[in-house]
Design a protein around this motif. Sequence first.
Motif, PDB file in Angstrom:
ATOM      1  N   PHE A  66     -37.366   8.629 110.364  1.00 17.58           N
ATOM      2  CA  PHE A  66     -36.404   9.339 111.209  1.00 17.58           C
ATOM      3  C   PHE A  66     -36.356  10.814 110.832  1.00 17.58           C
ATOM      4  O   PHE A  66     -36.592  11.185 109.681  1.00 17.58           O
ATOM      5  N   GLU A  67     -36.010  11.648 111.800  1.00 20.09           N
ATOM      6  CA  GLU A  67     -35.804  13.062 111.491  1.00 20.09           C
ATOM      7  C   GLU A  67     -34.508  13.248 110.714  1.00 20.09           C
ATOM      8  O   GLU A  67     -34.411  14.109 109.838  1.00 20.09           O
ATOM      9  N   SER A  68     -33.506  12.456 111.050  1.00 23.69           N
ATOM     10  CA  SER A  68     -32.238  12.476 110.331  1.00 23.69           C
ATOM     11  C   SER A  68     -31.632  11.086 110.416  1.00 23.69           C
ATOM     12  O   SER A  68     -31.995  10.288 111.290  1.00 23.69           O
ATOM     13  N   CYS A  69     -30.697  10.789 109.513  1.00 28.31           N
ATOM     14  CA  CYS A  69     -30.084   9.471 109.524  1.00 28.31           C
ATOM     15  C   CYS A  69     -28.805   9.491 108.696  1.00 28.31           C
ATOM     16  O   CYS A  69     -28.538  10.433 107.944  1.00 28.31           O
ATOM     17  N   ARG A  70     -28.019   8.436 108.842  1.00 37.35           N
ATOM     18  CA  ARG A  70     -26.850   8.208 107.987  1.00 37.35           C
ATOM     19  C   ARG A  70     -26.721   6.705 107.801  1.00 37.35           C
ATOM     20  O   ARG A  70     -26.628   5.963 108.781  1.00 37.35           O
ATOM     21  N   VAL A  71     -26.748   6.270 106.553  1.00 38.92           N
ATOM     22  CA  VAL A  71     -26.845   4.842 106.281  1.00 38.92           C
ATOM     23  C   VAL A  71     -26.080   4.500 105.002  1.00 38.92           C
ATOM     24  O   VAL A  71     -26.011   5.301 104.076  1.00 38.92           O
ATOM     25  N   ASP A  72     -25.469   3.320 104.986  1.00 40.53           N
ATOM     26  CA  ASP A  72     -24.900   2.749 103.762  1.00 40.53           C
ATOM     27  C   ASP A  72     -25.935   1.813 103.157  1.00 40.53           C
ATOM     28  O   ASP A  72     -26.585   1.044 103.878  1.00 40.53           O
ATOM     29  N   ILE A  73     -26.064   1.847 101.828  1.00 45.78           N
ATOM     30  CA  ILE A  73     -27.020   1.004 101.118  1.00 45.78           C
ATOM     31  C   ILE A  73     -26.304   0.311  99.967  1.00 45.78           C
ATOM     32  O   ILE A  73     -25.599   0.959  99.188  1.00 45.78           O
TER      33      ILE A  73
END
Length: 223
Positions: free
Chosen positions: A88-95
């Motif tokens: 992805f060019e940008s992202c926001r994710v919980d891990i």
Amino acid sequence: MTGLYVNEIRNENWGTEALQAASTDTVPRADGPLGIHALSHVNVVVNDSVDSGAEYYEMLGFYPASNADGPMNYTNVTNHGFCVDAGFESCRVDILFLKHEIINLYLELFFYYEPVGDRKIPIFNTNDAGGIRHIAVEVVDAVQTYEDLKAKDHQGTIRDLILFFDILEYCRCTVTAFITKGTPIPLDPFPYTFMYWIDRYGVQWEFEQGRPVEYYSVAGITG
């Protein structure tokens, strides 16, 4: 340890103490193809939250993991390198990492805020091609595991069905995905018994009984 390293130990007729000593070796070995030297984790993308996923997987014996830096719980990750490497060019994710304390298998739970993917859980038949069809874990008693899982609020992946009892009476029912229909039976004359079940995030598990087990023989991450 690589398979080659384990075979060397066995060929030298080393005993349990040698295997235990070898299991404490933390120096990466580079004698395998592509430099592969350890099992890392299994990734599961959830459609609710990583906290819900962690609570759910407790019934299989997975609990939040920690490493030398603390809990392996990373919220609102927007790291550019991570996003690009993930495609992805940008992202926001919980891990959130979970660990099974007996088999030392790690589950890596993801929940993507951005970009939003398909959050409808797919269901595959056992004979569908493509991808990994199941994760197999060895159990002491497959029948008992089946009964224990049935007794839990396992919320296996569901198929939305409308069942008609007559022309005026029907229900929109959810069918939990025990692939094995009824109590598992032995593979006579072989000493194996197994069952398939799909969890609520679409991961198909095999609970298998009867194969020989050896500890200290599979290399894996420790955090």
